[in-house]
Design an enzyme around this catalytic site. Structure first.
Site, mmCIF file in Angstrom:
data_model
loop_
_atom_site.group_PDB
_atom_site.id
_atom_site.type_symbol
_atom_site.label_atom_id
_atom_site.label_comp_id
_atom_site.label_asym_id
_atom_site.label_seq_id
_atom_site.Cartn_x
_atom_site.Cartn_y
_atom_site.Cartn_z
ATOM 1 N N ASP A 287 28.709 35.194 39.035
ATOM 2 C CA ASP A 287 29.074 34.095 38.150
ATOM 3 C C ASP A 287 29.563 34.661 36.815
ATOM 4 O OD1 ASP A 287 29.341 31.548 37.192
ATOM 5 O OD2 ASP A 287 27.214 31.054 37.212
ATOM 6 N N LYS B 231 21.008 45.031 40.349
ATOM 7 C CA LYS B 231 20.094 45.662 39.390
ATOM 8 C C LYS B 231 18.967 46.313 40.195
ATOM 9 C CE LYS B 231 19.749 45.183 35.324
ATOM 10 N NZ LYS B 231 20.022 46.218 34.277
ATOM 11 N N TYR C 254 20.052 30.827 42.140
ATOM 12 C CA TYR C 254 20.409 29.426 41.925
ATOM 13 C C TYR C 254 19.804 28.506 42.998
ATOM 14 C CZ TYR C 254 23.897 31.092 38.544
ATOM 15 O OH TYR C 254 24.511 31.681 37.474
ATOM 16 N N ASP D 121 33.849 35.631 35.632
ATOM 17 C CA ASP D 121 34.438 34.995 34.447
ATOM 18 C C ASP D 121 34.920 36.038 33.444
ATOM 19 O OD1 ASP D 121 34.160 32.488 35.408
ATOM 20 O OD2 ASP D 121 32.793 31.747 33.864
ATOM 21 N N ASP E 287 24.886 45.459 34.833
ATOM 22 C CA ASP E 287 25.155 45.501 33.388
ATOM 23 C C ASP E 287 26.182 46.586 33.062
ATOM 24 O OD1 ASP E 287 23.197 47.301 34.220
ATOM 25 O OD2 ASP E 287 22.164 47.348 32.294
#
Ligand code: NAD
Length: 369
Positions: free
Chosen positions: A252, A195, A144, A256, A228
């Site tokens: 992020d 990852k 970001y 959630d 993942d």
């Protein structure tokens, strides 16, 4: 630490922010009166409320007071009346300025399932019952913020969008230390997610987290998981986790996902922590509910104050080292829910209390404890 040394800054903000924060004020007053905690509270403006008063979403003076407070409690910012404002003075910029200038690099998002609400989850009761995990998301680095970034024209007339995932040793180690420290105070288990199979920044993340574990927290049970796979495990078997640490982007998403396992937005607290103050050892800290200003229910007494009250419980634990008092407050919330106290968002169509009615229910349990 002397009792009069605890300073709290309240920035209630917009929409339901002031409504839920009013209930937190009552809880703070209860602790001052009944546990002599000596919280000194100052209140100021942020977001649209600050824009209305000062023409900016966070005044310089408010920013400097926030820097010197032991902890900042924020309600929510934003609302449709501010949607047309220039980007530079939008209410959210006030919150972003606080996070940036206080250098709050570790975002703590607990996902806890209260027994009384276990039936409301989208997952089966036996998958969700007893859930109590903490996600630590790196908040100031990664894709970001990484450079280069932008949208450019290519020679063949196409356009190209670029963002850069970038992490340094220090950025990874400092957020890892926050997560290890939490694991030490909880169940002693930390799972790091990245990852590393396809990203060099993921390889570095894994190596640096492992380094902190080997050298500084050898007693913590550290594991690694691809992000993942972590997402799948969060919905398949969430109770396997104690503390999860991950980067800004994966955090992020994963925070959630984990949050929604437990039900309403009105139940979710958060903390954002920075570096410890060399004099007091307290980290820079901002505590806020995950929800926004909920303009659709503002002023109707429908807002659930528990996310904001539980954010204050996090402040007790992480800024003031008052673990017993945090347990007391979280226990009062659990007991109120167990006795059927519900605001509309968690009432499943049944009887519900007002915002202040839920505050009364929590205060009654505190008094009875
Ligand atoms: P929101 O979180 O405000 O509301 C989403 C839905 O959840 C609404 O139906 C709302 O009524 C409900 N809800 C939220 N909190 C609740 C509570 N405590 N009790 C009961 N119900 C609750 O998100 P949104 O509608 O997307 O955004 C509204 C405004 O808030 C926008 O201006 C947005 O930019 C802002 N926002 C601010 C923050 C923040 O301050 N951290 C976060 C998200 C959104």
């Amino acid at each position: 630490m002397s009792a009069d040394a605890r300073t709290l800054m309240i920035l209630a903000g917009d929409g339901i922010g002031p409504e839920v924060m009013a209930e937190v004020r009552r809880v703070i007053d209860w602790f001052n009166a009944n546990r002599a905690l000596g919280f000194q509270v100052t209140e100021d403006l942020v977001g649209g409320a600050a824009y209305d008063a000062h023409g900016v979403p966070l005044a310089d003076e408010t920013m400097s007071k926030a820097q010197s407070a032991d902890a900042v409690l924020l309600g929510a910012v934003g609302g449709p009346q501010y949607d047309a404002l220039d980007f530079s003075v939008k209410p959210e910029r006030g919150l972003l300025r606080l996070r940036k200038e206080m250098d709050l690099f570790a975002n703590l998002r607990p996902a806890q399932c209260f027994d009384a609400l276990a039936e409301d989850s989208s997952l089966k009761h036996d998958v969700i019952a007893g859930l109590d995990l903490m996600i630590v998301r790196e908040l100031t680095g990664g894709v970001y913020f990484g450079e280069p970034r932008g949208i450019t024209e290519m020679n063949d007339g196409q356009r190209m969008g670029v963002n850069t995932q970038r992490y340094t040793t220090n950025e990874i180690r400092r957020v890892a230390r926050v997560a290890f420290d939490l694991a030490q105070k909880r169940d002693g288990r930390l799972c790091s997610m990245e990852k590393a199979n396809v990203m060099e920044s993921g390889i570095l993340w894994r190596e640096e987290v492992q380094w902190v574990g080997d050298n500084e927290f050898p007693d913590i049970d550290l594991s690694h998981m691809y992000a993942d796979a972590g997402g799948m495990q969060l919905v398949r078997w969430p109770t396997q986790f104690d503390v999860i640490v991950t980067d800004n982007l994966f955090g992020d998403l994963l925070s959630d996902v984990a949050a929604m396992l437990t039900g309403s937005l009105g139940m979710l607290p958060s903390a954002s922590l920075g570096a410890p103050d060399p004099a007091t050892g307290r980290p820079k800290a901002l505590y806020e509910p995950v929800h926004g200003s909920a303009p659709d229910i503002t002023g109707q007494g429908l807002a659930n104050p528990l996310a904001c009250i539980l954010s204050f419980a996090m402040a007790l634990r992480y800024s003031f080292d008052l673990g017993a008092e945090a347990d007391l407050l979280e226990g009062a919330v659990a007991d109120a829910l167990a006795k059927g106290a519900r605001t509309k968002d968690i009432a499943q169509g049944g009887e519900h209390l007002s915002t202040s009615g839920m505050g009364d229910a929590v205060l009654a349990e505190l008094a009875a404890a």
